[in-house]
Design a protein around this motif. Structure first.
Motif, PDB file in Angstrom:
ATOM      1  N   VAL A  37      28.126  28.853  10.097  1.00 12.03           N
ATOM      2  CA  VAL A  37      27.483  28.437   8.853  1.00 12.03           C
ATOM      3  C   VAL A  37      26.449  29.474   8.417  1.00 12.03           C
ATOM      4  CG1 VAL A  37      26.142  26.613   7.728  1.00 12.03           C
ATOM      5  CG2 VAL A  37      27.715  26.025   9.589  1.00 12.03           C
ATOM      6  N   GLY A  38      26.486  29.827   7.137  1.00 12.93           N
ATOM      7  CA  GLY A  38      25.413  30.671   6.587  1.00 12.93           C
ATOM      8  C   GLY A  38      25.917  32.010   6.109  1.00 12.93           C
ATOM      9  N   ASP A  39      25.252  33.055   6.568  1.00  6.67           N
ATOM     10  CA  ASP A  39      25.595  34.410   6.148  1.00  6.67           C
ATOM     11  C   ASP A  39      26.699  34.956   7.055  1.00  6.67           C
ATOM     12  OD1 ASP A  39      25.848  37.057   5.607  1.00  6.67           O
ATOM     13  OD2 ASP A  39      23.735  37.561   5.888  1.00  6.67           O
ATOM     14  N   LEU A  40      27.927  34.810   6.628  1.00  5.90           N
ATOM     15  CA  LEU A  40      29.042  35.261   7.459  1.00  5.90           C
ATOM     16  C   LEU A  40      29.472  36.668   7.068  1.00  5.90           C
ATOM     17  CD1 LEU A  40      31.181  32.010   7.619  1.00  5.90           C
ATOM     18  CD2 LEU A  40      29.055  32.593   8.770  1.00  5.90           C
ATOM     19  N   LEU A  76      28.585  24.124  16.276  1.00  5.28           N
ATOM     20  CA  LEU A  76      28.143  24.479  14.923  1.00  5.28           C
ATOM     21  C   LEU A  76      27.191  25.659  15.086  1.00  5.28           C
ATOM     22  CD1 LEU A  76      28.496  23.251  12.042  1.00  5.28           C
ATOM     23  CD2 LEU A  76      26.392  21.968  12.438  1.00  5.28           C
ATOM     24  N   TYR A  77      27.665  26.835  14.727  1.00  4.95           N
ATOM     25  CA  TYR A  77      26.857  28.046  14.931  1.00  4.95           C
ATOM     26  C   TYR A  77      26.183  28.390  13.613  1.00  4.95           C
ATOM     27  CZ  TYR A  77      25.527  32.403  17.237  1.00  4.95           C
ATOM     28  OH  TYR A  77      24.809  33.431  17.819  1.00  4.95           O
ATOM     29  N   MET A  78      24.862  28.182  13.564  1.00  2.01           N
ATOM     30  CA  MET A  78      24.093  28.368  12.326  1.00  2.01           C
ATOM     31  C   MET A  78      23.537  29.799  12.255  1.00  2.01           C
ATOM     32  SD  MET A  78      24.099  25.262  10.984  1.00  2.01           S
ATOM     33  CE  MET A  78      22.831  25.419   9.707  1.00  2.01           C
ATOM     34  N   THR A  79      23.431  30.326  11.042  1.00  3.53           N
ATOM     35  CA  THR A  79      22.749  31.612  10.876  1.00  3.53           C
ATOM     36  C   THR A  79      21.808  31.532   9.689  1.00  3.53           C
ATOM     37  OG1 THR A  79      24.414  32.503   9.382  1.00  3.53           O
ATOM     38  CG2 THR A  79      24.730  32.950  11.721  1.00  3.53           C
ATOM     39  N   ARG A  80      20.939  32.491   9.640  1.00  2.40           N
ATOM     40  CA  ARG A  80      19.924  32.541   8.594  1.00  2.40           C
ATOM     41  C   ARG A  80      20.508  33.204   7.351  1.00  2.40           C
ATOM     42  NH1 ARG A  80      15.498  36.573   8.934  1.00  2.40           N
ATOM     43  NH2 ARG A  80      16.658  37.312  10.731  1.00  2.40           N
ATOM     44  N   ILE A  81      20.227  32.645   6.192  1.00  2.00           N
ATOM     45  CA  ILE A  81      20.619  33.296   4.932  1.00  2.00           C
ATOM     46  C   ILE A  81      19.424  34.109   4.453  1.00  2.00           C
ATOM     47  CG2 ILE A  81      21.216  32.930   2.516  1.00  2.00           C
ATOM     48  CD1 ILE A  81      22.919  30.632   3.334  1.00  2.00           C
ATOM     49  N   GLN A  82      19.604  35.397   4.360  1.00  4.93           N
ATOM     50  CA  GLN A  82      18.473  36.256   4.035  1.00  4.93           C
ATOM     51  C   GLN A  82      18.413  36.524   2.535  1.00  4.93           C
ATOM     52  OE1 GLN A  82      19.963  38.735   7.315  1.00  4.93           O
ATOM     53  NE2 GLN A  82      17.825  39.294   7.631  1.00  4.93           N
ATOM     54  N   ARG A  83      17.238  36.338   2.004  1.00  6.81           N
ATOM     55  CA  ARG A  83      17.020  36.520   0.576  1.00  6.81           C
ATOM     56  C   ARG A  83      17.446  37.920   0.115  1.00  6.81           C
ATOM     57  NH1 ARG A  83      12.612  34.668  -3.047  1.00  6.81           N
ATOM     58  NH2 ARG A  83      11.876  33.403  -1.334  1.00  6.81           N
ATOM     59  N   GLU A  84      17.153  38.927   0.949  1.00  4.32           N
ATOM     60  CA  GLU A  84      17.403  40.304   0.514  1.00  4.32           C
ATOM     61  C   GLU A  84      18.896  40.643   0.409  1.00  4.32           C
ATOM     62  OE1 GLU A  84      15.620  39.313   3.088  1.00  4.32           O
ATOM     63  OE2 GLU A  84      16.062  40.434   4.906  1.00  4.32           O
ATOM     64  N   PHE A 143      20.910  39.014  -1.430  1.00  4.21           N
ATOM     65  CA  PHE A 143      21.398  38.611  -2.753  1.00  4.21           C
ATOM     66  C   PHE A 143      20.928  39.578  -3.822  1.00  4.21           C
ATOM     67  CE2 PHE A 143      21.872  34.832  -0.323  1.00  4.21           C
ATOM     68  CZ  PHE A 143      22.941  34.167  -0.886  1.00  4.21           C
ATOM     69  N   PRO A 144      21.846  40.172  -4.545  1.00  2.42           N
ATOM     70  CA  PRO A 144      21.441  41.036  -5.645  1.00  2.42           C
ATOM     71  C   PRO A 144      20.754  40.224  -6.747  1.00  2.42           C
ATOM     72  CG  PRO A 144      23.855  40.845  -5.533  1.00  2.42           C
ATOM     73  CD  PRO A 144      23.297  40.096  -4.376  1.00  2.42           C
ATOM     74  N   ASP A 145      21.149  38.963  -6.857  1.00  2.00           N
ATOM     75  CA  ASP A 145      20.613  38.116  -7.912  1.00  2.00           C
ATOM     76  C   ASP A 145      19.800  36.983  -7.270  1.00  2.00           C
ATOM     77  OD1 ASP A 145      20.077  36.463  -9.984  1.00  2.00           O
ATOM     78  OD2 ASP A 145      22.161  36.274 -10.674  1.00  2.00           O
ATOM     79  N   ILE A 146      18.511  36.953  -7.556  1.00  2.00           N
ATOM     80  CA  ILE A 146      17.630  35.987  -6.899  1.00  2.00           C
ATOM     81  C   ILE A 146      17.978  34.551  -7.289  1.00  2.00           C
ATOM     82  CG2 ILE A 146      15.759  36.037  -8.642  1.00  2.00           C
ATOM     83  CD1 ILE A 146      15.221  36.104  -4.856  1.00  2.00           C
ATOM     84  N   LEU A 147      18.532  34.379  -8.492  1.00  2.00           N
ATOM     85  CA  LEU A 147      18.947  33.040  -8.913  1.00  2.00           C
ATOM     86  C   LEU A 147      20.073  32.520  -8.031  1.00  2.00           C
ATOM     87  CD1 LEU A 147      18.901  33.345 -12.804  1.00  2.00           C
ATOM     88  CD2 LEU A 147      17.355  32.010 -11.355  1.00  2.00           C
ATOM     89  N   GLU A 148      20.945  33.447  -7.681  1.00  2.00           N
ATOM     90  CA  GLU A 148      22.071  33.114  -6.800  1.00  2.00           C
ATOM     91  C   GLU A 148      21.539  32.619  -5.450  1.00  2.00           C
ATOM     92  OE1 GLU A 148      26.099  32.747  -5.916  1.00  2.00           O
ATOM     93  OE2 GLU A 148      25.159  33.173  -7.847  1.00  2.00           O
ATOM     94  N   TYR A 149      20.511  33.296  -4.951  1.00  2.00           N
ATOM     95  CA  TYR A 149      19.883  32.904  -3.683  1.00  2.00           C
ATOM     96  C   TYR A 149      19.268  31.508  -3.791  1.00  2.00           C
ATOM     97  CZ  TYR A 149      16.366  32.601   0.013  1.00  2.00           C
ATOM     98  OH  TYR A 149      15.602  32.168   1.053  1.00  2.00           O
ATOM     99  N   GLU A 150      18.526  31.293  -4.861  1.00  3.11           N
ATOM    100  CA  GLU A 150      17.875  29.994  -5.051  1.00  3.11           C
ATOM    101  C   GLU A 150      18.913  28.865  -5.065  1.00  3.11           C
ATOM    102  OE1 GLU A 150      14.706  29.280  -5.034  1.00  3.11           O
ATOM    103  OE2 GLU A 150      14.088  31.374  -4.829  1.00  3.11           O
ATOM    104  N   LYS A 151      20.075  29.177  -5.636  1.00  2.30           N
ATOM    105  CA  LYS A 151      21.139  28.175  -5.738  1.00  2.30           C
ATOM    106  C   LYS A 151      21.663  27.749  -4.364  1.00  2.30           C
ATOM    107  CE  LYS A 151      23.833  29.779  -9.116  1.00  2.30           C
ATOM    108  NZ  LYS A 151      25.120  30.211  -9.643  1.00  2.30           N
ATOM    109  N   VAL A 152      21.802  28.726  -3.459  1.00  3.22           N
ATOM    110  CA  VAL A 152      22.485  28.410  -2.194  1.00  3.22           C
ATOM    111  C   VAL A 152      21.540  28.188  -1.021  1.00  3.22           C
ATOM    112  CG1 VAL A 152      24.528  29.686  -2.872  1.00  3.22           C
ATOM    113  CG2 VAL A 152      22.817  30.805  -1.461  1.00  3.22           C
ATOM    114  N   LYS A 153      20.288  28.579  -1.164  1.00  2.64           N
ATOM    115  CA  LYS A 153      19.449  28.650   0.042  1.00  2.64           C
ATOM    116  C   LYS A 153      19.275  27.304   0.740  1.00  2.64           C
ATOM    117  CE  LYS A 153      14.915  28.238  -1.920  1.00  2.64           C
ATOM    118  NZ  LYS A 153      13.903  27.702  -2.264  1.00  2.64           N
ATOM    119  N   ASP A 154      19.296  26.218  -0.041  1.00  2.00           N
ATOM    120  CA  ASP A 154      19.089  24.919   0.601  1.00  2.00           C
ATOM    121  C   ASP A 154      20.381  24.168   0.888  1.00  2.00           C
ATOM    122  OD1 ASP A 154      16.379  25.287   0.661  1.00  2.00           O
ATOM    123  OD2 ASP A 154      16.087  24.450  -1.354  1.00  2.00           O
ATOM    124  N   SER A 155      21.508  24.768   0.492  1.00  2.00           N
ATOM    125  CA  SER A 155      22.765  24.034   0.686  1.00  2.00           C
ATOM    126  C   SER A 155      23.179  24.041   2.157  1.00  2.00           C
ATOM    127  CB  SER A 155      23.874  24.597  -0.192  1.00  2.00           C
ATOM    128  OG  SER A 155      23.725  25.967  -0.362  1.00  2.00           O
TER     129      SER A 155
END
Lengths: 158, 306
Positions: free
Chosen positions: B157-160, B222-230, B232-244
């Motif tokens: 799960v996360g940044d694959l 369930l292997y979780m990973t961190r989604i890193q803000r950096e 994402f080229p588009d910060i809006l895209e990050y905001e959309k997915v960061k809490d999902s």
């Protein structure tokens, strides 16, 4: 005109190297490789283009007045035009010949395109790539493990 | 001949198994016995970039075996900041120690050190390339927690896309005949397709989804990973997915009893703190297993048996 007459367009050599069975159109690439090598600057060279060939239909041919071709040049030829034959001529006869195959490994020739690969910051380190397939179309950097199409790394490879 | 640990790609299944067996033996050996195994031996921990957990884990491993540690934790503290080459640093430090542990932001540094040095070299992370000790400790954790590896259903799960931990572990699990993968990631962080490539078509299933719920219900791990803000080229895209992809204790009510939640750490917000108290939380024991696996690795590469 018969093939034998055509061949005489380039004179027979007593002592030298013949690079034969070059697919037509590729001879110029080998010329480029040779012309870039510092130790080849004074070597007499003939280039024949579009000769008839039983094996290839048409072929190019290069003759060089020199005794040995350096491993570095042979390595480059093996990457750019694999399958050519290199013959050593002595007393107008073929003394030995070898068919140049696609390499399994390429050392100290290509630069890794991964800017973060250590071979790009430690310039004294010899680069090292291994072929992923028989024909060496894709290679892997042995340091950063990135995979590249060979044509990305060498300007003369199609 | 000296033996290095540079890349999971170098290891056969039986070699990986050998690390797992050795780690199990280490864990069974009482601490007071373990500390007698490497007296007088020195490990050089060369950390050219900061990595607190990996460094401390290696240092703890060596101390627990009775050996000692020299090294540095950032390149500013070294001659590299004065312009010394990487290879010169290696050649200098190899005169001071018995084994080299190297972390470096440049990719291929582990391999280069191994080729240059007469000492065994352990790669503790080379840029985004390899981090084999993390993969081995993950495998050890899975085997220990679930009794086996083969045949498990494992979800990532996360940044694959950018996580080398994920890439390396998936390849290793495939070696162990794990065939059922669920990949939960936002569109822009999906697993690159070449990691799913195999010469055994039809054997492996990779289910790609953007929803974590299915993975929670059906998986063993369930292997979780961190989604890193950096990333994402588009910060809006990050905001959309960061809490999902925030896992909570409530979401885990759907899980099978034996599910293990793992994470290479550090976490940011992808696992809520209320998960820590559930029976599913496996990430802190996973960090503990890291010390055990690294003891096994140090012993093996110094040619010591246990």
């Amino acid at each position: 005109m018969k093939n034998t007459e055509q061949m005489q367009m380039i004179p027979k050599i007593e002592l030298g190297i013949v690079i034969d069975h070059i697919p037509a159109g590729q001879g110029i690439k080998i010329m480029e490789i040779i012309s870039k090598a510092e130790d080849m600057k004074d070597v007499a060279l003939s280039l024949g283009l579009n000769y008839e060939s039983q094996k290839l239909g048409r072929k190019d041919l290069i003759k060089l007045q020199m005794e040995y071709l350096s491993p570095e040049i042979i390595q480059q030829i093996s990457i750019v035009v694999p399958g050519v034959t290199i013959k050593a001529i002595k007393n107008f006869k073929v003394h030995s010949k070898v068919v140049v195959q696609s390499p399994k490994e390429i050392r100290n020739l290509l630069e890794c395109k991964n800017p973060n690969c250590i071979t790009n910051s430690e310039k004294h380190v010899e680069t090292h790539f291994t072929a992923l397939e028989e024909n060496c179309k894709r290679v892997r950097c042995e340091y950063c493990e990135r995979v590249f199409d060979l044509k990305e790394l060498h300007a003369l490879v199609d | 001949m000296k033996k290095d640990l540079i890349s999971m790609e170098d290891l056969t299944l039986s070699e990986v198994n050998d690390y797992l067996v050795t780690a199990a033996k280490v864990e069974k050996t009482p601490l007071e016995e373990r500390v007698k195994l490497l007296p007088g031996r020195i490990m050089a921990a060369l950390f050219f970039e900061p990595s607190t957990r990996t460094r401390l884990s290696f240092e703890a491993a060596m101390h627990r075996l009775g050996g000692s540690v020299i090294g540095f934790a950032a390149k500013d503290a070294t001659s590299v900041s004065k312009g010394e080459s990487f290879t010169d640093t290696i050649h200098t430090v190899e005169s001071y120690s018995d084994i080299l542990v190297i972390r470096h932001p440049g990719e291929g540094t582990g391999r280069l050190a191994a080729r240059e040095s007469f000492l065994p070299v352990i790669n503790a992370g080379d840029g985004s390339n390899q981090h084999p000790t993390q993969t081995l400790l993950d495998l050890y954790t899975i085997q220990k927690d679930l009794g086996k590896i083969e045949g498990l259903k494992i979800a990532f799960v996360g940044d694959l896309k950018y996580s080398r931990t994920v890439h390396s572990l998936i390849r290793a699990l495939m070696m162990f005949n794990v065939t059922d993968f669920t990949l939960v990631a936002p569109e822009s962080l999906r697993l690159p397709s070449h990691f799913m490539r195999t010469d055994q078509p039809g054997k492996f299933t990779f289910r790609e989804t953007e929803h974590i719920e299915e993975a929670i219900r059906t998986s063993d791990v369930l292997y979780m990973t961190r989604i890193q803000r950096e990333r994402f080229p588009d910060i809006l895209e990050y905001e959309k997915v960061k809490d999902s992809y925030v896992l909570t204790a409530e979401m885990l009510e759907q899980a099978q009893d034996h599910l293990r939640v793992l994470h290479p750490l550090p976490r940011v917000n992808e696992i809520a703190y209320d998960v820590d108290k559930t029976k599913y939380a496996g990430y802190f024991p996973q960090a503990r297993n890291g010390v055990i696996m690294r003891q096994a690795i140090i012993l093996k590469h110094l040619g010591e048996s246990i």
